[in-house]
Design a protein around this motif. Sequence first.
Motif, PDB file in Angstrom:
ATOM      1  N   TYR A 149     -22.954  -8.151  -4.456  1.00  0.00           N
ATOM      2  CA  TYR A 149     -23.576  -6.836  -4.342  1.00  0.00           C
ATOM      3  C   TYR A 149     -22.490  -5.804  -4.070  1.00  0.00           C
ATOM      4  N   VAL A 150     -22.588  -4.667  -4.729  1.00  0.00           N
ATOM      5  CA  VAL A 150     -21.615  -3.595  -4.536  1.00  0.00           C
ATOM      6  C   VAL A 150     -22.378  -2.317  -4.200  1.00  0.00           C
ATOM      7  N   SER A 151     -22.098  -1.766  -3.040  1.00  0.00           N
ATOM      8  CA  SER A 151     -22.709  -0.495  -2.658  1.00  0.00           C
ATOM      9  C   SER A 151     -21.808   0.643  -3.135  1.00  0.00           C
ATOM     10  N   PRO A 152     -22.311   1.862  -3.147  1.00  0.00           N
ATOM     11  CA  PRO A 152     -21.465   2.989  -3.569  1.00  0.00           C
ATOM     12  C   PRO A 152     -20.211   3.161  -2.701  1.00  0.00           C
ATOM     13  N   ALA A 153     -20.249   2.677  -1.466  1.00  0.00           N
ATOM     14  CA  ALA A 153     -19.102   2.825  -0.563  1.00  0.00           C
ATOM     15  C   ALA A 153     -18.104   1.674  -0.683  1.00  0.00           C
ATOM     16  N   THR A 154     -18.425   0.664  -1.483  1.00  0.00           N
ATOM     17  CA  THR A 154     -17.555  -0.502  -1.609  1.00  0.00           C
ATOM     18  C   THR A 154     -16.346  -0.207  -2.485  1.00  0.00           C
ATOM     19  N   SER A 155     -15.168  -0.529  -1.977  1.00  0.00           N
ATOM     20  CA  SER A 155     -13.946  -0.422  -2.772  1.00  0.00           C
ATOM     21  C   SER A 155     -13.840  -1.710  -3.573  1.00  0.00           C
ATOM     22  N   ILE A 156     -13.977  -1.627  -4.906  1.00  0.00           N
ATOM     23  CA  ILE A 156     -13.998  -2.850  -5.708  1.00  0.00           C
ATOM     24  C   ILE A 156     -12.634  -3.237  -6.259  1.00  0.00           C
ATOM     25  N   LEU A 157     -11.756  -2.241  -6.471  1.00  0.00           N
ATOM     26  CA  LEU A 157     -10.443  -2.511  -7.059  1.00  0.00           C
ATOM     27  C   LEU A 157      -9.374  -1.652  -6.398  1.00  0.00           C
ATOM     28  N   GLU A 158      -8.141  -2.118  -6.520  1.00  0.00           N
ATOM     29  CA  GLU A 158      -7.002  -1.282  -6.178  1.00  0.00           C
ATOM     30  C   GLU A 158      -6.172  -1.148  -7.451  1.00  0.00           C
ATOM     31  N   ILE A 159      -5.920   0.078  -7.843  1.00  0.00           N
ATOM     32  CA  ILE A 159      -5.146   0.356  -9.054  1.00  0.00           C
ATOM     33  C   ILE A 159      -3.933   1.183  -8.653  1.00  0.00           C
ATOM     34  N   ILE A 160      -2.768   0.780  -9.153  1.00  0.00           N
ATOM     35  CA  ILE A 160      -1.584   1.593  -8.904  1.00  0.00           C
ATOM     36  C   ILE A 160      -1.106   2.188 -10.223  1.00  0.00           C
ATOM     37  N   ASP A 161      -0.701   3.430 -10.144  1.00  0.00           N
ATOM     38  CA  ASP A 161      -0.149   4.127 -11.299  1.00  0.00           C
ATOM     39  C   ASP A 161       1.311   3.718 -11.407  1.00  0.00           C
ATOM     40  N   ASN A 162       1.639   2.889 -12.376  1.00  0.00           N
ATOM     41  CA  ASN A 162       3.001   2.378 -12.488  1.00  0.00           C
ATOM     42  C   ASN A 162       3.896   3.264 -13.352  1.00  0.00           C
ATOM     43  N   GLU A 163       3.517   4.519 -13.557  1.00  0.00           N
ATOM     44  CA  GLU A 163       4.378   5.463 -14.264  1.00  0.00           C
ATOM     45  C   GLU A 163       5.534   5.913 -13.374  1.00  0.00           C
ATOM     46  N   HIS A 164       5.297   5.909 -12.069  1.00  0.00           N
ATOM     47  CA  HIS A 164       6.319   6.388 -11.137  1.00  0.00           C
ATOM     48  C   HIS A 164       6.319   5.461  -9.919  1.00  0.00           C
ATOM     49  N   VAL A 165       7.175   4.453  -9.945  1.00  0.00           N
ATOM     50  CA  VAL A 165       7.229   3.451  -8.879  1.00  0.00           C
ATOM     51  C   VAL A 165       8.525   3.632  -8.098  1.00  0.00           C
ATOM     52  N   HIS A 166       8.434   3.491  -6.781  1.00  0.00           N
ATOM     53  CA  HIS A 166       9.612   3.602  -5.913  1.00  0.00           C
ATOM     54  C   HIS A 166      10.035   2.222  -5.447  1.00  0.00           C
ATOM     55  N   LEU A 167      11.314   1.996  -5.411  1.00  0.00           N
ATOM     56  CA  LEU A 167      11.888   0.749  -4.926  1.00  0.00           C
ATOM     57  C   LEU A 167      12.748   1.104  -3.733  1.00  0.00           C
ATOM     58  N   GLU A 168      12.476   0.500  -2.596  1.00  0.00           N
ATOM     59  CA  GLU A 168      13.258   0.778  -1.398  1.00  0.00           C
ATOM     60  C   GLU A 168      14.152  -0.419  -1.110  1.00  0.00           C
ATOM     61  N   LEU A 169      15.448  -0.170  -1.042  1.00  0.00           N
ATOM     62  CA  LEU A 169      16.422  -1.235  -0.834  1.00  0.00           C
ATOM     63  C   LEU A 169      17.285  -0.945   0.385  1.00  0.00           C
ATOM     64  N   SER A 170      17.789  -1.983   0.985  1.00  0.00           N
ATOM     65  CA  SER A 170      18.781  -1.858   2.052  1.00  0.00           C
ATOM     66  C   SER A 170      20.146  -2.148   1.450  1.00  0.00           C
ATOM     67  N   VAL A 171      21.133  -1.370   1.850  1.00  0.00           N
ATOM     68  CA  VAL A 171      22.492  -1.533   1.344  1.00  0.00           C
ATOM     69  C   VAL A 171      23.391  -1.896   2.522  1.00  0.00           C
ATOM     70  N   PHE A 172      24.260  -2.884   2.308  1.00  0.00           N
ATOM     71  CA  PHE A 172      25.205  -3.253   3.359  1.00  0.00           C
ATOM     72  C   PHE A 172      26.113  -2.070   3.658  1.00  0.00           C
TER      73      PHE A 172
END
Length: 99
Positions: free
Chosen positions: A38-61
């Motif tokens: 059952y899915v109510s109107p308040a239910t979050s059914i999916l998570e979608i990410i817009d992969n046009e602009h993705v950030h990568l966070e790295l640590s540098v020595f």
Amino acid sequence: MLRISPTKLAERSISSIVTIFTPISGSITKVNVTKGSYVSPATSILEIIDNEHVHLELSVFEKDIMVVKKGQEIDFKIPKASEEIFKAYVNGGCCHGGK
């Protein structure tokens, strides 16, 4: 919201499949429901990410920090996801006072 017209709905036109339209394009990263649930109107059914602009966070020595420059292209891969090599570029400094 589901683009089903109540006036055109008849017993013969009921389907177990419904197309879901989203306001963004991207990739589904999480599904929060199962088939038949059952899915109510308040239910979050999916998570979608817009992969046009993705950030990568790295640590540098510390010894390598002077070699990394804004605009520099880097290659990276995500071993647990695939062997594909991705391209990225250095956009700026770190969030802890770097330039």
